[in-house]
Design a protein around this motif. Structure first.
Motif, short mmCIF file in Angstrom:
data_model
loop_
_atom_site.label_atom_id
_atom_site.label_comp_id
_atom_site.label_asym_id
_atom_site.label_seq_id
_atom_site.Cartn_x
_atom_site.Cartn_y
_atom_site.Cartn_z
N UNK A 54 63.27 76.88 106.15
CA UNK A 54 62.70 76.17 105.01
C UNK A 54 62.28 74.78 105.43
N UNK A 55 62.03 73.96 104.45
CA UNK A 55 61.60 72.60 104.71
C UNK A 55 60.75 72.07 103.58
N UNK A 56 59.96 71.05 103.89
CA UNK A 56 59.12 70.41 102.88
C UNK A 56 57.72 71.01 102.89
N UNK A 57 57.16 71.08 101.68
CA UNK A 57 55.81 71.60 101.47
C UNK A 57 55.06 70.68 100.53
N UNK A 58 53.75 70.72 100.63
CA UNK A 58 52.88 69.93 99.76
C UNK A 58 51.99 70.90 98.98
N UNK A 59 51.81 70.59 97.70
CA UNK A 59 50.91 71.39 96.88
C UNK A 59 49.49 70.98 97.23
N UNK A 60 48.75 71.86 97.86
CA UNK A 60 47.42 71.56 98.37
C UNK A 60 46.33 71.78 97.32
N UNK B 62 48.02 76.85 96.19
CA UNK B 62 48.11 76.84 97.64
C UNK B 62 49.10 75.76 98.05
N UNK B 63 50.08 76.18 98.87
CA UNK B 63 51.10 75.27 99.38
C UNK B 63 50.96 75.19 100.90
N UNK B 64 51.14 73.97 101.45
CA UNK B 64 51.06 73.77 102.90
C UNK B 64 52.35 73.15 103.42
N UNK B 65 52.66 73.46 104.66
CA UNK B 65 53.79 72.80 105.30
C UNK B 65 53.54 71.30 105.36
N UNK B 66 54.59 70.52 105.19
CA UNK B 66 54.48 69.07 105.30
C UNK B 66 54.78 68.65 106.74
N UNK C 77 52.02 72.76 113.46
CA UNK C 77 51.85 74.17 113.84
C UNK C 77 50.99 74.93 112.85
N UNK C 78 50.87 74.40 111.65
CA UNK C 78 50.06 75.05 110.63
C UNK C 78 50.87 76.06 109.84
N UNK C 79 50.56 76.18 108.60
CA UNK C 79 51.22 77.14 107.73
C UNK C 79 50.79 76.91 106.30
N UNK C 80 50.50 77.98 105.62
CA UNK C 80 50.01 77.87 104.25
C UNK C 80 50.45 79.12 103.49
N UNK C 81 50.79 78.91 102.23
CA UNK C 81 51.15 80.01 101.35
C UNK C 81 50.28 79.89 100.11
N UNK C 82 49.52 80.94 99.82
CA UNK C 82 48.61 80.93 98.67
C UNK C 82 48.96 82.07 97.73
N UNK C 83 48.93 81.76 96.46
CA UNK C 83 49.09 82.76 95.41
C UNK C 83 47.83 82.75 94.57
N UNK C 84 47.24 83.91 94.38
CA UNK C 84 46.10 84.00 93.46
C UNK C 84 46.43 85.06 92.43
N UNK C 85 46.02 84.81 91.20
CA UNK C 85 46.26 85.78 90.13
C UNK C 85 44.95 86.06 89.44
N UNK C 86 44.52 87.29 89.61
CA UNK C 86 43.23 87.75 89.11
C UNK C 86 43.43 88.57 87.85
N UNK C 87 42.85 88.15 86.73
CA UNK C 87 42.99 88.93 85.50
C UNK C 87 42.34 90.31 85.62
#
Length: 160
Positions: free
Chosen positions: A64-70, A79-83, A89-99
């Protein structure tokens, strides 16, 4: 760059999903039995520029660790990115919700590494060596998290 992506249909609205994300301080533990801590350090999980920390068990390792809301597109995408310093090293977590007619399709996309010429192959090789034996477990963890979010939203058993 290593990319893991999975989707699930959920009988709930985009607003419900956004409310779930807005209250990750309370809802994070719902996503996985391996999740142990989530805390907004500045702002909230659906405000660009906010910072949070999260910790979870992955096998016998605490990660775990710190993340920034991108990026935030209300009721559509987060979209969240590693702080820093892990952001090197790079790292991103994205959530999309399509109706869709029956609710939403929730897609989670995890990106590990970077897309930078010359640098990317080195970082990707490093990540492949480090993560080689764990990619399947990461995919299982991702899928389990989506199923748990689905259950929480469809049964209205989450904090708003």
């Amino acid at each position: 760059m290593i990319v893991l992506e999975d989707s699930i249909e959920i009988r709930a609205s985009s607003r419900d999903m956004f409310a779930f994300a807005a209250n990750l301080d309370d809802n994070y533990l719902v996503m996985s039995d391996d999740h142990i801590h989530f805390e907004s350090l500045s702002g909230d999980p659906v405000t660009e520029g906010s910072v949070f920390c999260q910790y979870e068990w992955f096998g016998d390792r605490l990660i775990g660790g710190k993340y920034r809301v991108k990026t935030v597109v209300p009721n559509r995408r987060l979209v969240y990115e590693l702080a820093f310093p892990r952001s090197i090293l790079g790292g991103r977590l994205a959530f999309s919700f399509e109706p869709i007619d029956a609710g939403i399709v929730l897609t989670e996309r995890l990106e590990l590494g970077r897309s930078i010429p010359v640098v990317s192959p080195v970082v990707d090789r490093f990540l492949t060596i480090v993560l080689d034996s764990t990619i399947d477990r990461l995919q299982d963890h991702q899928h389990d998290g989506l199923r748990n979010i689905k259950r929480a939203l469809e049964t209205d058993s989450f904090s708003r």
